[in-house]
Design a protein around this motif. Structure first.
Motif, mmCIF file in Angstrom:
data_model
loop_
_atom_site.group_PDB
_atom_site.id
_atom_site.type_symbol
_atom_site.label_atom_id
_atom_site.label_comp_id
_atom_site.label_asym_id
_atom_site.label_seq_id
_atom_site.Cartn_x
_atom_site.Cartn_y
_atom_site.Cartn_z
ATOM 1 N N SER A 1 13.355 6.684 2.791
ATOM 2 C CA SER A 1 12.932 7.938 1.977
ATOM 3 C C SER A 1 11.807 8.693 2.663
ATOM 4 O O SER A 1 10.898 8.125 3.445
ATOM 5 N N PHE A 2 11.785 9.919 2.744
ATOM 6 C CA PHE A 2 10.830 10.694 3.497
ATOM 7 C C PHE A 2 10.141 12.041 2.436
ATOM 8 O O PHE A 2 10.927 12.136 1.539
ATOM 9 N N SER A 3 9.099 12.519 2.804
ATOM 10 C CA SER A 3 8.293 13.728 2.080
ATOM 11 C C SER A 3 9.230 15.008 2.160
ATOM 12 O O SER A 3 8.938 15.709 1.246
ATOM 13 N N ARG B 1 7.084 5.616 10.281
ATOM 14 C CA ARG B 1 6.672 6.120 9.136
ATOM 15 C C ARG B 1 5.406 5.332 8.356
ATOM 16 O O ARG B 1 4.731 5.968 7.676
ATOM 17 N N ASN B 2 5.384 3.990 8.668
ATOM 18 C CA ASN B 2 4.272 3.301 8.119
ATOM 19 C C ASN B 2 2.961 3.830 8.727
ATOM 20 O O ASN B 2 1.959 3.772 8.006
ATOM 21 N N THR B 3 2.904 4.125 9.857
ATOM 22 C CA THR B 3 1.652 4.804 10.723
ATOM 23 C C THR B 3 1.574 6.326 10.299
ATOM 24 O O THR B 3 0.288 6.564 10.000
ATOM 25 N N LEU B 4 2.549 6.883 10.066
ATOM 26 C CA LEU B 4 2.604 8.324 9.597
ATOM 27 C C LEU B 4 1.903 8.536 8.481
ATOM 28 O O LEU B 4 1.538 9.571 7.785
ATOM 29 N N GLY B 5 2.690 7.935 7.513
ATOM 30 C CA GLY B 5 2.757 8.012 6.110
ATOM 31 C C GLY B 5 3.700 9.211 5.767
ATOM 32 O O GLY B 5 3.453 10.005 4.623
ATOM 33 N N THR B 6 4.952 9.328 6.238
ATOM 34 C CA THR B 6 5.783 10.530 6.053
ATOM 35 C C THR B 6 6.624 10.022 4.906
ATOM 36 O O THR B 6 7.800 10.633 4.589
ATOM 37 N N ILE B 7 6.536 8.798 4.143
ATOM 38 C CA ILE B 7 7.063 8.394 2.905
ATOM 39 C C ILE B 7 7.051 9.460 1.677
ATOM 40 O O ILE B 7 6.136 10.091 1.693
ATOM 41 N N THR B 8 8.203 9.259 1.025
ATOM 42 C CA THR B 8 8.513 10.285 -0.044
ATOM 43 C C THR B 8 7.132 9.704 -1.364
ATOM 44 O O THR B 8 6.884 8.486 -1.134
ATOM 45 N N ASP B 9 6.725 10.499 -2.212
ATOM 46 C CA ASP B 9 5.820 9.910 -3.242
ATOM 47 C C ASP B 9 6.723 9.346 -4.446
ATOM 48 O O ASP B 9 7.772 9.703 -4.768
ATOM 49 N N PRO B 10 5.835 8.323 -5.209
ATOM 50 C CA PRO B 10 6.792 7.817 -6.540
ATOM 51 C C PRO B 10 7.223 8.850 -7.401
ATOM 52 O O PRO B 10 8.406 8.644 -7.742
ATOM 53 N N TYR C 1 0.933 -1.135 -0.067
ATOM 54 C CA TYR C 1 0.415 -0.077 -0.181
ATOM 55 C C TYR C 1 1.151 1.390 0.037
ATOM 56 O O TYR C 1 1.909 1.161 0.586
ATOM 57 N N GLY C 2 0.405 2.331 -0.604
ATOM 58 C CA GLY C 2 1.170 3.473 -1.016
ATOM 59 C C GLY C 2 1.941 4.166 0.294
ATOM 60 O O GLY C 2 2.838 5.027 0.378
ATOM 61 N N ARG C 3 1.312 4.079 1.641
ATOM 62 C CA ARG C 3 1.642 4.630 2.574
ATOM 63 C C ARG C 3 3.011 4.011 3.078
ATOM 64 O O ARG C 3 3.796 4.442 4.052
ATOM 65 N N PHE C 4 3.100 2.812 2.877
ATOM 66 C CA PHE C 4 4.042 1.738 3.386
ATOM 67 C C PHE C 4 5.424 1.722 2.503
ATOM 68 O O PHE C 4 6.706 1.899 2.869
ATOM 69 N N ASN C 5 5.094 1.584 1.198
ATOM 70 C CA ASN C 5 6.261 1.383 0.308
ATOM 71 C C ASN C 5 5.771 1.382 -1.241
ATOM 72 O O ASN C 5 4.356 1.551 -1.351
ATOM 73 N N GLY C 6 6.762 1.361 -2.208
ATOM 74 C CA GLY C 6 6.491 1.461 -3.641
ATOM 75 C C GLY C 6 7.803 0.872 -4.259
ATOM 76 O O GLY C 6 8.745 1.317 -3.802
ATOM 77 N N PRO C 7 7.719 0.607 -5.557
ATOM 78 C CA PRO C 7 9.014 0.207 -6.242
ATOM 79 C C PRO C 7 9.738 1.523 -6.409
ATOM 80 O O PRO C 7 11.054 1.361 -6.119
ATOM 81 N N ASN C 8 9.278 2.621 -6.587
ATOM 82 C CA ASN C 8 10.299 3.843 -6.867
ATOM 83 C C ASN C 8 10.954 3.977 -5.397
ATOM 84 O O ASN C 8 12.252 4.454 -5.585
#
Ligand SMILES: *Cc1c(COP(=O)(O)O)cnc(C)c1O
Length: 409
Positions: free
Chosen positions: A85-87, A250-259, A59-66
Protein backbone atom coordinates in the motif's frame (compact mmCIF):
# COMPACT_ATOMS: atom_id res chain seq x y z
CA UNK A 1 -13.85 -18.19 -0.40
CA UNK A 2 -14.73 -15.19 -2.54
CA UNK A 3 -12.87 -11.92 -1.96
CA UNK A 4 -16.15 -10.17 -1.04
CA UNK A 5 -16.50 -12.60 1.90
CA UNK A 6 -12.84 -12.38 2.92
CA UNK A 7 -13.06 -8.57 3.22
CA UNK A 8 -14.92 -8.89 6.55
CA UNK A 9 -12.22 -10.63 8.54
CA UNK A 10 -9.29 -11.97 6.52
CA UNK A 11 -5.86 -11.24 7.97
CA UNK A 12 -7.13 -10.03 11.36
CA UNK A 13 -7.34 -11.97 14.63
CA UNK A 14 -9.61 -10.27 17.28
CA UNK A 15 -7.90 -12.29 20.04
CA UNK A 16 -4.71 -10.25 19.49
CA UNK A 17 -6.57 -6.93 20.01
CA UNK A 18 -8.60 -7.40 23.21
CA UNK A 19 -11.33 -9.14 21.19
CA UNK A 20 -12.13 -6.03 19.16
CA UNK A 21 -14.27 -7.28 16.25
CA UNK A 22 -12.78 -4.67 13.96
CA UNK A 23 -9.07 -3.80 13.82
CA UNK A 24 -8.18 -0.77 15.97
CA UNK A 25 -6.13 2.00 14.33
CA UNK A 26 -2.54 1.46 15.47
CA UNK A 27 -1.23 4.98 15.97
CA UNK A 28 2.36 4.31 16.87
CA UNK A 29 5.58 5.09 15.06
CA UNK A 30 7.64 2.26 16.51
CA UNK A 31 7.22 -1.26 17.95
CA UNK A 32 8.78 -2.92 21.02
CA UNK A 33 10.81 -6.08 20.26
CA UNK A 34 10.52 -9.04 22.65
CA UNK A 35 14.25 -9.67 22.34
CA UNK A 36 17.32 -8.23 20.67
CA UNK A 37 17.47 -11.34 18.49
CA UNK A 38 13.95 -10.59 17.24
CA UNK A 39 14.95 -7.03 16.38
CA UNK A 40 17.96 -8.32 14.44
CA UNK A 41 15.85 -10.87 12.55
CA UNK A 42 13.19 -8.29 11.65
CA UNK A 43 15.84 -5.88 10.37
CA UNK A 44 17.37 -8.62 8.23
CA UNK A 45 13.99 -8.80 6.49
CA UNK A 46 13.63 -5.01 6.20
CA UNK A 47 17.09 -4.49 4.72
CA UNK A 48 16.79 -7.42 2.32
CA UNK A 49 19.61 -9.44 3.95
CA UNK A 50 16.99 -12.18 4.20
CA UNK A 51 14.32 -12.49 1.44
CA UNK A 52 10.59 -12.28 2.14
CA UNK A 53 10.31 -8.97 3.98
CA UNK A 54 10.11 -8.37 7.71
CA UNK A 55 8.83 -11.11 10.00
CA UNK A 56 7.63 -8.58 12.55
CA UNK A 57 6.57 -5.00 13.13
CA UNK A 58 9.44 -2.55 13.32
CA UNK A 59 8.83 1.11 12.50
CA UNK A 60 6.06 3.17 10.86
CA UNK A 61 7.95 3.87 7.67
CA UNK A 62 8.27 0.12 6.98
CA UNK A 63 5.02 -1.50 8.11
CA UNK A 64 2.08 -1.50 10.54
CA UNK A 65 -0.87 -3.77 11.43
CA UNK A 66 -3.48 -1.72 9.53
CA UNK A 67 -1.35 -1.60 6.39
CA UNK A 68 -0.57 -5.34 6.60
CA UNK A 69 -4.25 -6.32 6.89
CA UNK A 70 -5.05 -3.98 4.00
CA UNK A 71 -2.31 -5.51 1.85
CA UNK A 72 -3.39 -9.08 2.61
CA UNK A 73 -6.93 -8.23 1.58
CA UNK A 74 -5.98 -6.27 -1.56
CA UNK A 75 -3.96 -9.23 -2.84
CA UNK A 76 -7.06 -11.46 -2.54
CA UNK A 77 -8.93 -9.60 -5.29
CA UNK A 78 -6.36 -10.60 -7.89
CA UNK A 79 -5.46 -13.88 -6.13
CA UNK A 80 -1.95 -12.43 -6.17
CA UNK A 81 0.98 -13.36 -3.94
CA UNK A 82 1.43 -9.92 -2.43
CA UNK A 83 0.24 -6.32 -2.27
CA UNK A 84 1.90 -3.11 -1.08
CA UNK A 85 0.00 0.00 0.00
CA UNK A 86 1.10 3.57 -0.75
CA UNK A 87 0.30 7.14 0.23
CA UNK A 88 -1.19 7.84 -3.24
CA UNK A 89 -1.64 6.24 -6.62
CA UNK A 90 1.23 8.35 -7.92
CA UNK A 91 3.59 7.35 -5.10
CA UNK A 92 2.74 3.69 -5.90
CA UNK A 93 3.48 4.22 -9.60
CA UNK A 94 6.59 6.30 -8.92
CA UNK A 95 8.06 3.85 -6.40
CA UNK A 96 7.31 0.86 -8.66
CA UNK A 97 8.92 2.49 -11.71
CA UNK A 98 11.94 3.78 -9.79
CA UNK A 99 12.54 0.29 -8.38
CA UNK A 100 12.61 -1.33 -11.82
CA UNK A 101 14.15 1.35 -14.06
CA UNK A 102 17.81 2.38 -14.36
CA UNK A 103 19.30 5.46 -16.06
CA UNK A 104 19.41 4.96 -19.83
CA UNK A 105 16.62 2.35 -19.87
CA UNK A 106 13.60 2.46 -22.15
CA UNK A 107 9.98 2.32 -20.94
CA UNK A 108 7.39 1.06 -23.42
CA UNK A 109 3.90 2.29 -22.58
CA UNK A 110 0.35 2.30 -23.86
CA UNK A 111 -1.25 5.67 -24.58
CA UNK A 112 -2.96 7.68 -23.33
CA UNK A 113 -1.92 7.32 -19.68
CA UNK A 114 -3.17 9.19 -16.62
CA UNK A 115 -1.67 12.65 -17.23
CA UNK A 116 0.54 12.64 -14.11
CA UNK A 117 1.92 9.21 -15.06
CA UNK A 118 2.84 10.43 -18.55
CA UNK A 119 4.46 13.47 -17.01
CA UNK A 120 6.42 11.37 -14.52
CA UNK A 121 7.75 9.06 -17.23
CA UNK A 122 8.64 11.94 -19.56
CA UNK A 123 9.84 14.73 -17.25
CA UNK A 124 11.00 12.97 -14.05
CA UNK A 125 12.49 9.77 -15.48
CA UNK A 126 13.64 11.76 -18.51
CA UNK A 127 15.95 13.70 -16.16
CA UNK A 128 17.77 10.43 -15.51
CA UNK A 129 18.18 9.64 -19.20
CA UNK A 130 15.24 7.23 -19.37
CA UNK A 131 13.58 7.12 -22.80
CA UNK A 132 10.04 6.06 -23.66
CA UNK A 133 8.18 4.72 -26.66
CA UNK A 134 4.40 4.37 -26.78
CA UNK A 135 1.66 2.59 -28.71
CA UNK A 136 -2.08 3.42 -28.74
CA UNK A 137 -4.05 1.41 -26.15
CA UNK A 138 -6.15 -0.21 -28.90
CA UNK A 139 -3.08 -1.24 -30.96
CA UNK A 140 -2.99 -4.67 -32.61
CA UNK A 141 -0.39 -7.25 -31.46
CA UNK A 142 1.56 -6.52 -34.66
CA UNK A 143 1.71 -2.78 -33.88
CA UNK A 144 2.74 -3.50 -30.27
CA UNK A 145 5.47 -5.85 -31.50
CA UNK A 146 6.77 -3.15 -33.84
CA UNK A 147 6.87 -0.64 -30.95
CA UNK A 148 8.76 -3.04 -28.65
CA UNK A 149 11.21 -3.81 -31.47
CA UNK A 150 11.87 -0.09 -31.88
CA UNK A 151 12.35 0.27 -28.11
CA UNK A 152 14.89 -2.57 -28.07
CA UNK A 153 16.97 -0.57 -30.51
CA UNK A 154 17.13 2.37 -28.07
CA UNK A 155 18.44 0.59 -24.97
CA UNK A 156 17.56 -1.87 -22.22
CA UNK A 157 13.75 -2.20 -22.03
CA UNK A 158 13.04 -2.58 -18.30
CA UNK A 159 9.31 -1.85 -17.99
CA UNK A 160 6.24 -2.27 -20.19
CA UNK A 161 3.68 0.03 -18.59
CA UNK A 162 -0.01 -0.33 -19.47
CA UNK A 163 -3.20 1.44 -18.48
CA UNK A 164 -6.42 -0.36 -19.37
CA UNK A 165 -9.01 0.89 -19.90
CA UNK A 166 -7.29 4.12 -20.91
CA UNK A 167 -8.57 7.42 -19.60
CA UNK A 168 -10.72 9.06 -20.99
CA UNK A 169 -11.09 6.99 -24.17
CA UNK A 170 -11.88 3.66 -22.46
CA UNK A 171 -9.69 1.85 -25.02
CA UNK A 172 -8.64 -1.60 -23.77
CA UNK A 173 -5.08 -2.95 -24.02
CA UNK A 174 -4.65 -6.61 -24.97
CA UNK A 175 -2.66 -7.51 -21.84
CA UNK A 176 -2.41 -11.19 -22.81
CA UNK A 177 -0.94 -10.28 -26.19
CA UNK A 178 1.60 -7.93 -24.53
CA UNK A 179 2.60 -10.70 -22.12
CA UNK A 180 3.03 -13.26 -24.93
CA UNK A 181 5.11 -10.76 -26.94
CA UNK A 182 7.31 -10.00 -23.93
CA UNK A 183 7.95 -13.70 -23.33
CA UNK A 184 8.79 -14.33 -26.99
CA UNK A 185 10.77 -11.16 -27.75
CA UNK A 186 12.93 -11.31 -24.61
CA UNK A 187 13.35 -15.11 -24.41
CA UNK A 188 17.11 -14.85 -25.03
CA UNK A 189 17.63 -11.37 -23.60
CA UNK A 190 19.77 -10.70 -20.54
CA UNK A 191 16.91 -8.74 -18.98
CA UNK A 192 13.18 -9.44 -19.22
CA UNK A 193 11.03 -6.31 -18.79
CA UNK A 194 8.33 -6.37 -16.10
CA UNK A 195 4.75 -5.64 -17.15
CA UNK A 196 2.84 -3.16 -14.96
CA UNK A 197 -0.83 -2.36 -15.57
CA UNK A 198 -2.82 0.47 -14.02
CA UNK A 199 -6.08 -1.22 -12.92
CA UNK A 200 -7.71 1.83 -11.30
CA UNK A 201 -10.74 1.96 -13.61
CA UNK A 202 -12.05 -1.61 -13.37
CA UNK A 203 -10.21 -3.00 -10.36
CA UNK A 204 -10.43 -4.69 -8.05
CA UNK A 205 -13.82 -6.21 -9.00
CA UNK A 206 -14.03 -6.32 -12.80
CA UNK A 207 -10.45 -6.95 -13.98
CA UNK A 208 -7.30 -8.65 -12.66
CA UNK A 209 -4.37 -7.83 -14.99
CA UNK A 210 -2.06 -10.17 -13.04
CA UNK A 211 -4.33 -13.03 -14.17
CA UNK A 212 -3.85 -11.94 -17.80
CA UNK A 213 -0.05 -11.90 -17.76
CA UNK A 214 0.92 -8.63 -16.05
CA UNK A 215 3.55 -9.01 -13.31
CA UNK A 216 1.82 -6.38 -11.25
CA UNK A 217 -1.24 -4.15 -11.15
CA UNK A 218 -1.01 -0.61 -9.84
CA UNK A 219 -3.96 1.18 -8.29
CA UNK A 220 -5.10 4.58 -7.25
CA UNK A 221 -7.12 3.44 -4.21
CA UNK A 222 -8.42 7.02 -4.12
CA UNK A 223 -11.01 6.00 -6.72
CA UNK A 224 -13.29 2.93 -6.60
CA UNK A 225 -11.53 1.11 -3.76
CA UNK A 226 -11.66 4.05 -1.34
CA UNK A 227 -14.93 4.87 -3.04
CA UNK A 228 -16.16 7.81 -0.93
CA UNK A 229 -13.96 10.65 -2.23
CA UNK A 230 -12.50 11.12 1.25
CA UNK A 231 -8.97 9.68 1.05
CA UNK A 232 -5.87 9.45 -1.17
CA UNK A 233 -3.94 6.17 -1.43
CA UNK A 234 -2.42 3.67 -3.85
CA UNK A 235 -1.29 0.06 -4.18
CA UNK A 236 0.83 -2.37 -6.17
CA UNK A 237 -0.40 -5.98 -6.39
CA UNK A 238 1.53 -8.88 -7.93
CA UNK A 239 4.22 -11.50 -7.64
CA UNK A 240 6.59 -11.54 -4.67
CA UNK A 241 9.61 -11.35 -6.99
CA UNK A 242 8.35 -8.30 -8.90
CA UNK A 243 7.34 -6.55 -5.67
CA UNK A 244 10.55 -7.22 -3.68
CA UNK A 245 12.57 -4.26 -5.06
CA UNK A 246 9.50 -2.00 -4.72
CA UNK A 247 9.13 -2.94 -1.04
CA UNK A 248 12.82 -2.21 -0.43
CA UNK A 249 12.49 1.22 -2.05
CA UNK A 250 9.27 1.98 -0.17
CA UNK A 251 11.13 1.21 3.06
CA UNK A 252 13.76 3.76 2.07
CA UNK A 253 11.41 6.47 0.79
CA UNK A 254 8.49 6.06 3.20
CA UNK A 255 5.80 6.11 0.50
CA UNK A 256 3.66 3.69 2.56
CA UNK A 257 0.07 4.68 3.41
CA UNK A 258 -0.66 5.87 6.97
CA UNK A 259 -2.56 3.75 9.58
CA UNK A 260 -5.69 5.90 9.55
CA UNK A 261 -6.05 5.78 5.76
CA UNK A 262 -5.35 2.04 5.78
CA UNK A 263 -8.15 1.58 8.35
CA UNK A 264 -10.57 3.61 6.20
CA UNK A 265 -9.66 1.42 3.23
CA UNK A 266 -10.47 -1.73 5.25
CA UNK A 267 -13.95 -0.32 5.78
CA UNK A 268 -14.21 0.60 2.08
CA UNK A 269 -13.18 -2.89 0.98
CA UNK A 270 -16.16 -4.42 2.81
CA UNK A 271 -18.52 -2.70 0.36
CA UNK A 272 -16.42 -2.32 -2.79
CA UNK A 273 -18.20 -5.12 -4.64
CA UNK A 274 -21.64 -3.78 -3.68
CA UNK A 275 -20.70 -0.27 -4.74
CA UNK A 276 -19.07 -1.23 -8.02
CA UNK A 277 -21.96 -3.48 -9.03
CA UNK A 278 -24.56 -0.81 -8.23
CA UNK A 279 -22.52 1.89 -9.99
CA UNK A 280 -22.22 -0.35 -13.04
CA UNK A 281 -25.97 -0.97 -13.24
CA UNK A 282 -26.60 2.78 -12.84
CA UNK A 283 -24.04 3.42 -15.60
CA UNK A 284 -25.95 1.04 -17.87
CA UNK A 285 -29.18 3.03 -17.30
CA UNK A 286 -27.52 6.43 -17.86
CA UNK A 287 -25.44 5.31 -20.86
CA UNK A 288 -28.49 3.67 -22.46
CA UNK A 289 -30.47 6.90 -22.08
CA UNK A 290 -27.61 9.04 -23.47
CA UNK A 291 -26.74 6.74 -26.38
CA UNK A 292 -29.97 7.49 -28.27
CA UNK A 293 -30.30 11.14 -27.24
CA UNK A 294 -30.47 13.50 -30.27
CA UNK A 295 -27.86 15.88 -28.74
CA UNK A 296 -25.36 13.08 -28.13
CA UNK A 297 -23.01 11.82 -30.80
CA UNK A 298 -21.62 8.78 -29.04
CA UNK A 299 -21.16 7.13 -25.62
CA UNK A 300 -18.01 5.11 -24.90
CA UNK A 301 -19.29 2.79 -22.15
CA UNK A 302 -17.53 -0.60 -22.23
CA UNK A 303 -20.87 -2.42 -21.89
CA UNK A 304 -21.75 -1.34 -25.45
CA UNK A 305 -18.73 -2.95 -27.14
CA UNK A 306 -19.60 -5.17 -30.08
CA UNK A 307 -18.49 -8.66 -28.90
CA UNK A 308 -17.18 -9.48 -32.37
CA UNK A 309 -14.94 -6.37 -32.59
CA UNK A 310 -11.30 -6.61 -31.52
CA UNK A 311 -12.02 -4.39 -28.46
CA UNK A 312 -15.11 -6.50 -27.60
CA UNK A 313 -13.01 -9.62 -27.84
CA UNK A 314 -10.40 -8.20 -25.41
CA UNK A 315 -13.24 -7.21 -23.07
CA UNK A 316 -14.52 -10.80 -23.02
CA UNK A 317 -11.05 -12.19 -22.20
CA UNK A 318 -10.06 -9.57 -19.58
CA UNK A 319 -13.12 -7.99 -17.95
CA UNK A 320 -16.06 -9.28 -15.90
CA UNK A 321 -17.87 -5.93 -15.81
CA UNK A 322 -18.00 -2.63 -17.67
CA UNK A 323 -17.50 -0.25 -14.73
CA UNK A 324 -19.12 3.15 -14.41
CA UNK A 325 -16.63 5.64 -15.89
CA UNK A 326 -17.17 6.58 -19.53
CA UNK A 327 -17.18 9.43 -22.01
CA UNK A 328 -20.16 11.19 -23.51
CA UNK A 329 -19.37 12.85 -26.83
CA UNK A 330 -21.98 15.58 -27.36
CA UNK A 331 -22.87 17.05 -30.74
CA UNK A 332 -20.99 20.36 -31.09
CA UNK A 333 -17.87 21.55 -29.29
CA UNK A 334 -16.69 23.09 -26.03
CA UNK A 335 -19.75 25.42 -25.63
CA UNK A 336 -22.18 22.48 -25.84
CA UNK A 337 -20.08 20.35 -23.49
CA UNK A 338 -19.77 23.22 -20.99
CA UNK A 339 -23.54 23.86 -21.11
CA UNK A 340 -24.21 20.23 -20.25
CA UNK A 341 -21.71 20.39 -17.35
CA UNK A 342 -23.01 23.73 -16.04
CA UNK A 343 -26.60 22.50 -16.00
CA UNK A 344 -26.14 19.17 -14.23
CA UNK A 345 -27.43 19.43 -10.65
CA UNK A 346 -27.34 16.00 -8.97
CA UNK A 347 -24.18 15.11 -10.88
CA UNK A 348 -21.39 17.31 -9.53
CA UNK A 349 -18.80 19.07 -11.68
CA UNK A 350 -15.48 17.70 -10.42
CA UNK A 351 -12.50 15.61 -11.55
CA UNK A 352 -11.74 12.19 -9.99
CA UNK A 353 -13.96 9.13 -10.22
CA UNK A 354 -15.14 6.01 -8.46
CA UNK A 355 -16.93 7.69 -5.55
CA UNK A 356 -20.45 7.03 -4.27
CA UNK A 357 -21.52 10.30 -5.94
CA UNK A 358 -21.71 10.86 -9.69
CA UNK A 359 -19.23 13.33 -11.19
CA UNK A 360 -18.71 14.90 -14.59
CA UNK A 361 -15.73 16.78 -16.02
CA UNK A 362 -14.18 18.07 -19.26
CA UNK A 363 -10.80 16.35 -19.88
CA UNK A 364 -9.66 18.68 -22.70
CA UNK A 365 -10.07 21.75 -20.46
CA UNK A 366 -9.18 20.11 -17.11
CA UNK A 367 -7.28 16.84 -16.51
CA UNK A 368 -5.71 16.82 -20.00
CA UNK A 369 -5.25 20.59 -20.44
CA UNK A 370 -1.46 20.21 -20.34
CA UNK A 371 -1.54 17.66 -23.18
CA UNK A 372 -0.62 19.45 -26.46
CA UNK A 373 -3.65 19.97 -28.72
CA UNK A 374 -2.30 17.82 -31.54
CA UNK A 375 -1.71 14.91 -29.17
CA UNK A 376 -5.19 15.36 -27.64
CA UNK A 377 -6.69 15.10 -31.13
CA UNK A 378 -4.56 12.01 -31.86
CA UNK A 379 -5.81 10.42 -28.62
CA UNK A 380 -9.46 11.23 -29.35
CA UNK A 381 -9.86 13.74 -26.49
CA UNK A 382 -12.04 16.31 -28.25
CA UNK A 383 -13.60 19.55 -26.97
CA UNK A 384 -17.04 17.88 -27.10
CA UNK A 385 -16.03 15.03 -24.78
CA UNK A 386 -17.48 14.93 -21.25
CA UNK A 387 -16.15 12.31 -18.86
CA UNK A 388 -18.62 10.95 -16.31
CA UNK A 389 -18.17 8.70 -13.29
CA UNK A 390 -21.48 7.24 -12.20
CA UNK A 391 -22.10 6.62 -8.48
CA UNK A 392 -24.63 4.71 -6.40
CA UNK A 393 -27.56 7.16 -6.35
CA UNK A 394 -30.99 6.08 -7.66
CA UNK A 395 -30.69 5.58 -11.41
CA UNK A 396 -33.94 7.45 -12.18
CA UNK A 397 -32.59 10.64 -10.56
CA UNK A 398 -29.39 10.42 -12.59
CA UNK A 399 -31.21 9.91 -15.88
CA UNK A 400 -33.56 12.80 -15.00
CA UNK A 401 -30.57 15.05 -14.28
CA UNK A 402 -28.95 14.34 -17.67
CA UNK A 403 -32.34 14.78 -19.35
CA UNK A 404 -32.90 18.26 -17.91
CA UNK A 405 -29.27 19.34 -18.44
CA UNK A 406 -29.32 18.29 -22.11
CA UNK A 407 -32.46 20.43 -22.61
CA UNK A 408 -30.21 23.46 -21.90
CA UNK A 409 -27.67 22.41 -24.56
C1 LIG B 1 -6.21 9.01 -10.06
C2 LIG B 1 -5.41 8.11 -10.90
C3 LIG B 1 -4.04 7.91 -10.66
C4 LIG B 1 -3.28 8.68 -9.57
O1 LIG B 1 -3.75 8.36 -8.32
P1 LIG B 1 -3.67 9.36 -7.05
O2 LIG B 1 -4.29 8.54 -5.97
O3 LIG B 1 -4.44 10.60 -7.40
O4 LIG B 1 -2.23 9.65 -6.81
C5 LIG B 1 -3.36 7.02 -11.45
N1 LIG B 1 -3.97 6.35 -12.45
C6 LIG B 1 -5.28 6.52 -12.72
C7 LIG B 1 -5.89 5.75 -13.84
C8 LIG B 1 -6.05 7.40 -11.97
O5 LIG B 1 -7.34 7.57 -12.25
Amino acid sequence: MHPSTLMMGYGYEPRLSEGALKPPIFLTSTYAFESAADGKRFFEGITGKRPGGSEGLVYGRFNGPNQEILEDRLAQWERAEEALSFSSGMSAIGTALMAHVQPGDVIVHSAPLYAATEKMIDAVFGKFGVKWVDFPAHASPAEIEETIERAKGLGRVSVIYLESPANPTNDLVDIEAVSALRDRMFADAEHRPVIMCDNTFLGPCFQAPTQNGADMSVYSLTKYVGGHSDLVAGAVVGTRDALAPILALRNTLGTITDPNTAWMLLRSLETVQLRMEKAESNARAVATFLKDHPKVERVSWLGFLDPSSSQGEIFKRHCSGAGSTFSVIVKGGEPEAFRLLDNLKTVKLAVSLGGTESLASHPAAMTHLSVPEARRAELGIGDNLVRVSIGVEHEDDLVADFEQALKAV
